[in-house]
Design an enzyme around this catalytic site. Sequence first.
Site, PDB file in Angstrom:
ATOM      1  N   SER A  53      59.209  -7.042  -9.347  1.00  0.00           N
ATOM      2  CA  SER A  53      59.094  -8.363  -8.722  1.00  0.00           C
ATOM      3  C   SER A  53      58.836  -8.183  -7.225  1.00  0.00           C
ATOM      4  O   SER A  53      58.400  -9.121  -6.546  1.00  0.00           O
ATOM      5  CB  SER A  53      60.365  -9.185  -8.953  1.00  0.00           C
ATOM      6  OG  SER A  53      61.520  -8.424  -8.624  1.00  0.00           O
ATOM      7  N   ASP A  91      62.410   0.131 -11.458  1.00  0.00           N
ATOM      8  CA  ASP A  91      61.512  -0.461 -12.443  1.00  0.00           C
ATOM      9  C   ASP A  91      60.212   0.338 -12.484  1.00  0.00           C
ATOM     10  O   ASP A  91      59.584   0.548 -11.439  1.00  0.00           O
ATOM     11  CB  ASP A  91      61.188  -1.885 -11.960  1.00  0.00           C
ATOM     12  CG  ASP A  91      60.952  -2.844 -13.087  1.00  0.00           C
ATOM     13  OD1 ASP A  91      61.023  -2.437 -14.257  1.00  0.00           O
ATOM     14  OD2 ASP A  91      60.708  -4.036 -12.778  1.00  0.00           O
ATOM     15  N   GLU A 190      64.643 -11.436 -20.915  1.00  0.00           N
ATOM     16  CA  GLU A 190      64.117 -12.399 -19.946  1.00  0.00           C
ATOM     17  C   GLU A 190      63.399 -13.536 -20.650  1.00  0.00           C
ATOM     18  O   GLU A 190      62.575 -13.309 -21.552  1.00  0.00           O
ATOM     19  CB  GLU A 190      63.145 -11.684 -18.986  1.00  0.00           C
ATOM     20  CG  GLU A 190      62.503 -12.640 -17.985  1.00  0.00           C
ATOM     21  CD  GLU A 190      61.839 -11.963 -16.798  1.00  0.00           C
ATOM     22  OE1 GLU A 190      61.901 -10.714 -16.699  1.00  0.00           O
ATOM     23  OE2 GLU A 190      61.268 -12.692 -15.967  1.00  0.00           O
TER      24      GLU A 190
HETATM   25  O1  KIV Z   1      61.138  -6.952 -11.588  1.00  0.00           O
HETATM   26  C1  KIV Z   1      62.228  -7.529 -11.693  1.00  0.00           C
HETATM   27  O2  KIV Z   1      62.818  -8.023 -10.717  1.00  0.00           O
HETATM   28  C2  KIV Z   1      62.807  -7.627 -13.017  1.00  0.00           C
HETATM   29  C3  KIV Z   1      64.003  -8.493 -13.194  1.00  0.00           C
HETATM   30  C4  KIV Z   1      63.633  -9.901 -13.036  1.00  0.00           C
HETATM   31  C5  KIV Z   1      64.703  -8.246 -14.471  1.00  0.00           C
HETATM   32  O3  KIV Z   1      62.315  -7.023 -13.928  1.00  0.00           O
END
Ligand code: KIV
Length: 273
Positions: A53, A91, A190
């Site tokens: 994100s 991530d 999600e």
């Molecule tokens: O990228 C992100 O912030 C996420 C969360 C919203 C779970 O994957």
Amino acid sequence: MSPAPERPTRVTVPWFRSRKGQGPPLVVLTAYDAAGTIAAEEAGVDALLVGDSLGMVVLGYDSTLRVTMEDMLHHARAVSRARRRALLIADMPWLSFHLGAGETVRNAARFVREAGADAVKIEGGEPRLEAVQALLDAGIPVMGHLGLTPQSVLHFGGYRVQAKDPAAADALVRDAEALAAAGVFSIVLEGIPSAVAARVTRAIEVPTIGIGAGPSCDGQVLVAHDLLGLLPGPVPRFVRRYADLHAAQVDAMRRFAEDVRAGRFPQDGETYD
Ligand code: KIV
């Protein structure tokens, strides 16, 4: 309400995993820089997610598909330098885990070696099992992510709630079971109906972390910029805004501009003799 768990001096993957069905829900928050990490640590979150994100709330892109490994590493390192206690999950951006086991492990290892991450998160279910297995074989803990996975926005045709019909809900439960059986230590759910999230939470033995997935999950995650109101404009209905820092920032910056233009800044105590 269950008693609060003993707080470890450093959150580990086994501790996080062991919270399933024990004590209050887990608290996860996204972090992208040192200031946000220091605040989240002081607030006592259990885990920091350097989410992709990043692309939308920090880098100004219109989707997460533009985010690169280098973008993610740059911010994961900043978070790592300020992290004290919380689990640090990085991530894996789009295409960093789709091109074969070797490349997947090499990319994930960079998060561990160069940014001190404790674990990585990857989006997707059954098609990603090979990647999950390769990461676990290399000793890298993996968090899964199912439902409205933003890296599939082109496939979904927009950011729409997923698993609404019974067949899609069954498929999502099967994906969660397969990821849990493969050995992920937790799964983010999600943008799915709460009843489906409750089913998944009952079906698997690792913690589910919800975002727009209702109250039955074993924990909750939000994008820090959303809960802080750091950006103007609407937010999804699952976001609770705890502050309006965008308005606070504009107000502070406007007052600075006014003081400079009026000759009120700097004053004696703000200069060196
Ligand atoms: O990228 C992100 O912030 C996420 C969360 C919203 C779970 O994957």
